[in-house]
Scaffold this active site. Structure first.
Site: not given
Lengths: 303, 303
Positions: B61, B105, B128
């Site tokens: 990422k 994460q 997200d």
């Protein structure tokens, strides 16, 4: 035994009786809640403008709240109210410890954005469950306030089926008020869920797959007998006033009841089905909100 | 013309190529965004603990973010990090004007509640799209940040079909990460939507109704050729590493590709389908978040 086969008749789901029982239960819980040293649960209902139907709804909500032993606050604002004025009021109500639930009656006058207003209500006081935080909590399956009408529909379904797991639930209508939160609730109950709407190509075929069928389209008489899976449980959210041949009017649902009752296993009447549940669920949500608020005051992280 | 009928083969949906084109486009938009006097869009990625798979994801990422011309901030915290420590960091990142997107994460160590952490991210920085506010905005159909994987799936579907209106979309899998937001997105695109999952009784029959079929169950090879409506568009979100007969390993999806490709009209491969789209959509969301943040700074009410 009769020679003539008796016409199959689905059982009525008596929303009125179920709502009455729920309201009584809430009344008892309110008494016990207060008995534990908590304040009276309070619901603030805000009406902007002079829509006669809204005035009736708001008055009924206030009366029912009062009957359930809770405190009802009414705020009737003129049609000319600005969005900022309404937001100021909501801010005051959010901060008022005597108020545990806030409901802004829709529709609102044109100068006011209902999304902005709904999202201004503190999530733990949003007893209509229409704000984005509660919608998100429902979508994610976490604790939140569930919109009253779909919550009432779920209770009616559960009055027939203790466990909805694995049933195919078909929801016709995809509004933010009913169809979409209903679909989320049914997913949470482990149903297979299908949602049909104005763009659905074979809505009859889709409806016929439903072990559970919830109809919320606002099109009276849309769902005919042959749209229903034999034995299905049918919840009719629609309510429309139509003229009768005798020159009077009557209330009808989105389901052609006389046909549907011959096919369905269980079915809600209109009126007397979903309608009474909606207001009972508002009382339920207000009491829940009061319980959550008291936990927040006591220092829990709920909210 | 051949005497032997040629085996029908669905067209591949090249996620890799579509993701590459999207990433290039984002790169150009970043350049133009900065050219207008805006700051570099910045993405903060937070990793707690030492899960090797998570380390690889996070590194990828960061690299992709950097390649798209954006700034990448990495925060690697020890496995022993407390929830309060992580919440403190998120608060700092929320307040940091150089950071427009925050990604924590998952999974997190046991002592940390992922729901609390996800909801602590400011909604306009929640790239997200997993927090309750963005979930609610998606449910209500208002502007918000859409989770990366379902957004990527939607883009792949739209690479085949310009307009999804009226198509029957079947989603297999009802997770908060993919299945549920996917269903919401497809409803927003005016699809008839059905969601099946572990409790669905006839999941094969349900899958076969799908003009569009999105599979996200994590059970490799679950969806066989006869689960697919001939000509359907199939999006396979699953990705599992399995041993080969030769003693090596390979990545496979939830769809038995060799069978499905003979029935589907269009189908994503695994790998090279949904996977590359997820990270491209993260960059997309980060740029969108930067644009929204700049509007907030300029005094708009978006957020």
């Amino acid at each position: 035994m009769s020679i003539h086969s008796r016409e199959q008749v689905g059982q009525l789901i008596d929303g009125k009786a179920i709502a009455r029982a729920l309201t009584e239960q809430i009344g008892q819980e309110v008494t016990s809640f207060i008995g534990q040293g908590n304040p009276l649960p309070g619901l603030a209902v805000v009406l902007v403008g002079n829509d006669p139907a809204s005035e009736v709804y708001v008055k009924n909500k206030a009366i029912q709240t009062h009957r359930a032993g809770m405190r009802s606050f009414m705020h009737m604002l003129p049609e000319s109210t600005t969005q900022d004025e309404l937001l100021d009021l909501i801010e005051q109500l959010n901060a008022n410890p005597r108020i545990h639930g806030i409901l802004v009656q829709l529709p609102l006058p044109r100068q006011i954005d209902p999304v902005v207003v709904t999202n201004a209500i503190a999530p733990h006081k949003d007893v209509d469950g229409l704000g984005e935080v509660n919608a998100g909590r429902l979508a994610l399956g976490t604790e939140g306030i569930v919109p009253c009408t779909p919550l009432g529909c779920l209770m009616l379904l559960k009055s027939v089926h203790q466990d909805l797991t694995g049933k195919h639930a078909v929801v016709i209508g995809a509004s933010n008020l009913v169809g979409k939160p209903m679909a989320q609730l049914l997913l949470k109950e482990n149903c297979t869920v299908s949602v049909g709407h104005i763009h659905t190509k074979d809505v009859r075929g889709l409806a016929r797959e439903g072990d559970l069928l919830v109809v919320a389209t606002g099109k009276h008489g849309l769902v005919r007998g042959d749209w229903i899976k034999p034995g299905a449980t049918v919840i009719d959210v629609g309510i429309t006033r139509v003229p009768t041949p005798e020159g009077r009017t009557r209330l009808v649902g989105d389901v052609a009841f006389d046909e549907a009752v011959k096919v369905a296993g269980h079915i809600t009447p209109v009126p007397g089905g979903v309608g009474p549940m909606t207001i009972a669920c508002l009382l339920h949500n207000t009491l829940q909100a009061a319980k959550v608020t008291q936990k927040i005051i006591r220092g829990s992280d709920v909210g």
